[in-house]
Design a protein around this motif. Structure first.
Motif, short mmCIF file in Angstrom:
data_model
loop_
_atom_site.label_atom_id
_atom_site.label_comp_id
_atom_site.label_asym_id
_atom_site.label_seq_id
_atom_site.Cartn_x
_atom_site.Cartn_y
_atom_site.Cartn_z
N ARG A 25 0.83 -1.21 0.00
CA ARG A 25 0.00 0.00 0.00
C ARG A 25 0.87 1.26 0.00
NH1 ARG A 25 -4.90 -0.23 -1.83
NH2 ARG A 25 -5.40 1.57 -0.62
N ARG A 26 1.97 1.23 0.71
CA ARG A 26 2.86 2.40 0.74
C ARG A 26 3.53 2.62 -0.61
NH1 ARG A 26 5.53 2.38 6.74
NH2 ARG A 26 3.53 2.43 7.81
N LEU A 27 3.93 1.54 -1.27
CA LEU A 27 4.55 1.66 -2.59
C LEU A 27 3.54 2.20 -3.61
CD1 LEU A 27 6.56 -1.68 -2.74
CD2 LEU A 27 7.51 0.63 -2.54
N GLU A 28 2.30 1.77 -3.49
CA GLU A 28 1.26 2.17 -4.44
C GLU A 28 0.97 3.67 -4.41
OE1 GLU A 28 -2.19 -0.09 -3.51
OE2 GLU A 28 -1.40 -1.90 -4.43
N MET A 29 1.15 4.29 -3.26
CA MET A 29 0.81 5.72 -3.12
C MET A 29 1.55 6.58 -4.13
SD MET A 29 0.20 6.49 0.91
CE MET A 29 1.53 5.57 1.64
N PHE A 36 -4.71 -1.30 -9.17
CA PHE A 36 -4.19 -2.37 -8.32
C PHE A 36 -5.28 -3.35 -7.94
CE2 PHE A 36 -1.53 1.35 -7.68
CZ PHE A 36 -0.29 0.81 -7.99
N TYR A 37 -4.92 -4.63 -7.96
CA TYR A 37 -5.82 -5.72 -7.60
C TYR A 37 -5.07 -6.61 -6.62
CZ TYR A 37 -8.26 -4.04 -11.70
OH TYR A 37 -8.91 -3.24 -12.60
N TYR A 38 -5.82 -7.34 -5.80
CA TYR A 38 -5.24 -8.15 -4.74
C TYR A 38 -5.85 -9.54 -4.79
CZ TYR A 38 -4.42 -3.38 -3.43
OH TYR A 38 -4.07 -2.07 -3.48
N LEU A 39 -5.01 -10.56 -4.69
CA LEU A 39 -5.49 -11.93 -4.71
C LEU A 39 -4.87 -12.68 -3.53
CD1 LEU A 39 -7.10 -14.12 -6.24
CD2 LEU A 39 -4.98 -14.67 -7.43
N SER A 40 -5.73 -13.30 -2.72
CA SER A 40 -5.25 -14.07 -1.58
C SER A 40 -5.97 -15.43 -1.56
CB SER A 40 -5.49 -13.31 -0.27
OG SER A 40 -6.86 -13.01 -0.12
#
Length: 182
Positions: A25-29, A36-40
């Motif tokens: 999240r910090r890198l994305e800023m 951005f998408y997230y897969l878990s």
């Protein structure tokens, strides 16, 4: 002129919201013109671009099912970049192979941890590492010891020091008791 946004999928192997997510999240800023998408494996994140494969990776069978579901998911959803987060070599290489088979242009691997490996696994890792490095484009880690979990050579490994407040993740008996009550 509307430039097409780059689609980045962050792939997590963890079953919990942890430091991996925080650093992402910090890198994305600082990244513009990017979606951005997230897969878990299971539901961890509760926001629109978060997906899960609905499986707890405990047994060998569940890991096979996870890889199959990952393949089906990536075949259905198209991404420009896959950012594989984790410190488990074999899980990461299989994920990278699936991404490569499905023609994801850029594959980033990011080691966040330093698991201990038995001698057999270290030997296999040494044999498979040239293939791993060939199919992946960017090699990130938070430390040299975390790099050793995924890589045998460190010449192109980029170290991003933990941007976390480590004390937030330290063991705390009171927090543990509270969490267990829930």
């Amino acid at each position: 002129m509307n430039k097409k946004k780059t689609k980045v999928l962050h792939i997590f192997f963890s079953h919990e919201h942890n430091g991996e997510y925080e650093i992402i999240r910090r890198l994305e800023m600082n990244m513009r013109n990017t979606e951005f998408y997230y897969l878990s494996p299971i539901k961890v994140y509760d926001f629109p671009n978060a997906f899960n494969l609905n499986i707890k990776m405990k047994s060998f069978k569940s890991k096979i099912i996870y890889n199959y579901r990952l393949y089906k998911f990536l075949k259905k959803h198209k991404y420009d970049i896959a950012h594989i987060n984790g410190g488990k070599f074999f899980r990461s290489i299989i994920c990278a192979i699936i991404c490569k088979l499905l023609k994801i242009k850029k594959i980033v691997v990011h080691s966040h941890s330093c698991p201990k490996m038995k001698k057999r696994k270290k030997i296999l890792m040494k044999i498979l590492n040239p293939l791993y490095r060939k199919i992946t484009n960017v090699h990130l880690t938070c430390s040299i010891s975390a790099a050793k979990a995924l890589f045998t050579k460190f010449d192109d490994v980029i170290i991003i020091k933990n941007g976390l407040t480590i004390n937030n993740y330290r063991y705390n008996e009171n927090i543990r008791k509270e969490y267990r009550k829930e």
